[in-house]
Every structure is written in structure tokens, then in C-alpha cells.
Design a protein around this motif. Sequence first.
Motif, short mmCIF file in Angstrom:
data_model
loop_
_atom_site.label_atom_id
_atom_site.label_comp_id
_atom_site.label_asym_id
_atom_site.label_seq_id
_atom_site.Cartn_x
_atom_site.Cartn_y
_atom_site.Cartn_z
N VAL A 59 0.97 -1.35 -0.25
CA VAL A 59 0.41 0.18 0.50
C VAL A 59 1.26 1.74 0.13
O VAL A 59 0.66 2.06 -0.56
CB VAL A 59 -0.79 0.24 1.10
CG1 VAL A 59 -1.92 1.01 1.28
CG2 VAL A 59 -2.42 -1.53 1.10
N LYS A 60 2.31 1.23 0.72
CA LYS A 60 2.84 2.26 0.40
C LYS A 60 3.48 2.66 -1.43
O LYS A 60 3.69 3.79 -1.12
CB LYS A 60 3.86 2.53 0.94
CG LYS A 60 4.65 1.10 0.53
CD LYS A 60 6.26 0.98 1.50
CE LYS A 60 6.50 0.13 2.60
NZ LYS A 60 6.15 -1.36 2.46
N ALA A 61 3.31 2.43 -1.40
CA ALA A 61 4.10 2.61 -3.79
C ALA A 61 2.61 3.57 -3.71
O ALA A 61 2.70 4.37 -4.37
CB ALA A 61 3.05 1.60 -3.84
N GLY A 237 8.54 -10.70 0.40
CA GLY A 237 8.75 -9.54 0.02
C GLY A 237 8.15 -8.47 -1.03
O GLY A 237 7.94 -8.94 -1.82
N GLY A 238 8.78 -7.66 -1.05
CA GLY A 238 8.35 -6.45 -2.75
C GLY A 238 10.15 -6.32 -3.59
O GLY A 238 10.75 -7.26 -2.97
N GLY A 239 10.01 -5.54 -3.83
CA GLY A 239 11.35 -5.37 -4.72
C GLY A 239 11.41 -5.72 -6.64
O GLY A 239 12.99 -5.11 -6.91
N VAL A 377 1.75 9.29 -2.43
CA VAL A 377 2.01 9.50 -1.48
C VAL A 377 3.44 9.69 -0.37
O VAL A 377 3.16 10.05 0.71
CB VAL A 377 2.27 7.56 -0.96
CG1 VAL A 377 1.08 7.03 -0.84
CG2 VAL A 377 3.62 6.98 -1.82
N LEU A 378 3.93 9.91 -1.00
CA LEU A 378 5.04 10.91 -0.92
C LEU A 378 5.03 12.78 -0.41
O LEU A 378 6.00 13.30 -0.53
CB LEU A 378 6.31 10.41 -0.94
CG LEU A 378 7.16 9.05 -0.52
CD1 LEU A 378 7.76 8.79 -1.92
CD2 LEU A 378 8.27 9.75 0.39
N SER A 379 4.02 13.26 -1.45
CA SER A 379 3.62 14.00 -1.45
C SER A 379 3.25 14.75 0.21
O SER A 379 3.35 14.60 0.58
CB SER A 379 3.37 14.41 -2.61
OG SER A 379 1.60 14.08 -2.29
N1 LLP Z 1 7.66 -4.69 2.06
C1 LLP Z 1 7.94 -4.11 2.36
C2 LLP Z 1 8.35 -4.88 4.23
C3 LLP Z 1 8.90 -2.79 2.21
O1 LLP Z 1 9.41 -2.11 2.65
C4 LLP Z 1 8.47 -2.68 0.45
C5 LLP Z 1 9.02 -1.37 -0.08
C6 LLP Z 1 7.76 -3.05 0.06
C7 LLP Z 1 7.01 -4.36 0.33
C8 LLP Z 1 7.15 -3.05 -1.37
O2 LLP Z 1 8.31 -2.81 -2.50
P1 LLP Z 1 8.38 -2.37 -4.07
O3 LLP Z 1 7.84 -3.99 -4.70
O4 LLP Z 1 7.93 -1.44 -4.32
O5 LLP Z 1 9.65 -2.15 -4.59
N2 LLP Z 1 9.94 5.22 -2.05
C9 LLP Z 1 11.22 4.82 -2.55
C10 LLP Z 1 10.75 3.09 -2.13
C11 LLP Z 1 9.99 2.94 -1.06
C12 LLP Z 1 10.61 0.86 -0.64
C13 LLP Z 1 10.13 0.77 0.74
N3 LLP Z 1 9.75 -0.03 0.41
C14 LLP Z 1 11.61 4.33 -4.39
O6 LLP Z 1 10.82 5.64 -3.78
O7 LLP Z 1 12.11 4.03 -5.00
#
Ligand code: LLP
Length: 424
Positions: A59-61, A237-239, A377-379
Motif C-alpha cells: 500500500v505504501k507505493a 517481500g517486494g522489490g 504518497v510521498l507528496s
Molecule cells: N515490502 C516491504 C516490507 C517494503 O518495505 C517495501 C518497500 C515493499 C514491500 C514494496 O517494495 P516495491 O515492490 O515497491 O519495491 N520510496 C522509494 C521506495 C521505498 C520502498 C520502501 N519499501 C522509491 O521511491 O524508490
Amino acid sequence: MHHFNYSGGHLHCEGVSLETVAGDVGTPCYVYSSATLVRHANVIAEAFRGQSVLIAYSVKANGNLAVLATLAAQGCGADVVSGGELMRARKAGIPASKIVFSGVGKTAAEMALALEQGIHQFNVESAGELRLLSEVAVKVGRDAPIALRVNPDVAAGGHPNISTGKSGDKFGVPWGEAEALYAEAARLPGIRTVGVDVHIGSQIGDLTPMRAAFEKVVTLALRLRGQGHDIRRIDVGGGLGIPYKDGDAPPPPTAYAAMIAEVTAGHGFEVILEPGRVIAGNAGVLLTTALYEKQAPDRTFLIIDAGMNDLIRPALYGAHHDILPLAEPDAGHARKTYDVVGPICESTDKFASERELPEVAPGDRLAFMSAGAYGAVLSSAYNARPLVPEVLVNGDRYDIIRRRPTFEEMTGLEHVPEWLTMEA
Ligand code: LLP
């Protein structure tokens, strides 16, 4: 793959001209494509077909309720990191049974909320958190299903600010302490161990570090099973990275899924994924209007009406976002090299240095591409700028899914003490 293309001389999101949206909503504003969100969720589900998998969208994305509801309709669960994100996911129709709760700093109140909701899993990141969760679970009268997030001490290879899996990072339980903490978890009341969790970073462009981390985690999971723990789930996780510019070639979801199938094969694990960026990133753009061109001795500044408060990724991570004019330039259109900057009073309010673009005139509208994740989300409202609005397109219709606040709304939570007004 996304649904932002030129058609009839104008950049469109699906069937909607972005000039129309910009004219209607004003700039800056974010625009998301439903079809792209849906496609990305389905591509991942398809890649994992045949594996027992929960896609817990991070959801943070992008936590807008309409974005979450779009993904809920595709069967996605949610990865949340706060009580607020948990309530957003629930409000958007994501069942608690598909929600995992990550994050290093969960409070007792957030734990109680998640227990009362009946979430799928807590990803616990420290001994202190585990002990507090046990106390809260006993108080609430519900067992907490847990995985420990372990720190595999693997470098993800991406930007250091978004790498999380090295031993010096604040995330996860140190590798060498994991088994002892699982043993403690087994003794704690209110705690029910269900899995192991790992997340090594974001915007990862190569499967090698992921495979190394997941292999370590599976080995640990099997050892824990041998010690009598009921380890049924591996949360990876994600990434997974996305293309931000021509030439970026992150691993496709099919290769990612095949790697995970290979690493987890034969052990009957339920796999949990926490994809964020790979679902939302290329599903959104930020629209902006060029305000001024300013000539410095050694460079040309293009000053636009979006600032780092609206899209902070370039300022925070040196991130690259492609910039496209909304009006398609014809073949003979002049090109010019700009430093693209916003109106904020900070030198880091810069979106691009020495970027060659089709020549821009004041009033021209532009789109920052790949801004659907970690954008709105970061705005913030820094410099007393109204929080940037968001729009969702679906085919040839669109709706404003977060409107621009009024000045009264922006200041409505503030209060001037009586002693100041009386003295005035
Ligand atoms: N799971 C955990 C525990 C996480 O900390 C994150 C991202 C995700 C999943 C999702 O990761 P994704 O699939 O979106 O890579 N603000 C930075 C990215 C911060 C990511 C934080 N954690 C950016 O704009 O690049």
C-alpha cells in the motif's frame, strides 16, 4: 507495459487525452490508468499460476482508496505498515484475511487494531516487538499469526537508500538471532508462528541477490520445521524493479515467479508477495505546466509548476523520470537541453539536469512518466502548496480520486491560541 500513448497528436491515458484532464483539474496532478493497474496485477497472478500465492500489494507505493479498490477487485491483498494503511486497505474492500502487517515500529494500538481485524500475518522485526505483540494478543484475546522478518545480509544492488537486506540496515531480525527468537516465539502466549519473511530492497534489477536471499530463507524455514515450528509460509517481500527509461530491462514477472517456484519447490509453502512499484509505478504520471525559461551563464532552467513536494523521488534518490510533452512534437521540432526545476525554495527541487527535450514554451504541458508509485504518497504541502490531486482513468472516462484541497482545508487543522488573537 502501460496505457500512456500518443494518439491524434496528444498523449493519452487509455482513451482520455491528458490535455483534457490537465485543463479540467489543473496542474500539477497525478493521473493513473486503471487498465495498467489491472494488467500488472494480472501479469503477476498469471506468472504465479500453479503456485499457492497471496499477492499482498504494498500500500505504501500508492494508497489512494480508488487504486486500492481497483486492485481489491482483482483479488489482491495488502501489505501495510501502519494502522492508517490497514484501515485504507479495509475501507477499499480488501479482506483482513489477505492483509500482512510489516514495519519496524508497530505500536501496541496498531497491533490491537490488526488483531481485532483478524489479519493474515504480522511480519515481526525485533525481539521487543515480538514480546509486545504477545502481551497485546493476550489482552485482546486473539492469537497473532507471525513470521519473523529476517535480515539475510544480502546486498540488493539497488540505490543504497532503498536497500534493506544488509546486516547494517535497520530492517529484520539479525540472521544469527533468528532461530533463538523463533524458539522464544514458540514459548510466548498469544503468538502462533506461521512463516518466515524477507524483503531485501526496492527497484531491484537483477534476480541474483533475490535468489541468494530466498535460498537462505528456505534453508532456514526447513531447519525451523525440523525444530518443530509450523512454518507454512514464505513471504518474499517486494522489490521487483521497473523500467524508468529506455534500456532499463528489469527481470520480467515470469522469470521472478519461475525463480521463486524453483527455490521453494517441493516444500508446500504458501508464498506471499508484497509487490508495490511493479504494480503501480508505470500506471501513473504527474502532469505539470511549464512556467518560465531562465537562462543562466552555463545552462537553461525550465521552471515548471510541479515541485519536489509533489514528486520527491528525483530529490531524494536522484531518480530518473522520463518527461514527455502532452502535445506530440512533430519530426522537425527543435530540441533543447534543460535543467528542469520546480518552484520550491530548495536547491534539490530539481527533476532533471541537462535533460534534452523537445523545446518547451511557457504554458506547454508535460508528463513525468512512471510516477504511479512513491509519487503522490510521498507528496507534502511544503511551501504551503496544496496537496497534489489525483485522477483515475478507466477507458474513456475519468474521475478525480483526490481533489485539490482549498486554502480553508489546508489551514483547517491549525489553531491560533486565544492569547495571540487577544493581544492582536
Ligand atoms: N515490502 C516491504 C516490507 C517494503 O518495505 C517495501 C518497500 C515493499 C514491500 C514494496 O517494495 P516495491 O515492490 O515497491 O519495491 N520510496 C522509494 C521506495 C521505498 C520502498 C520502501 N519499501 C522509491 O521511491 O524508490
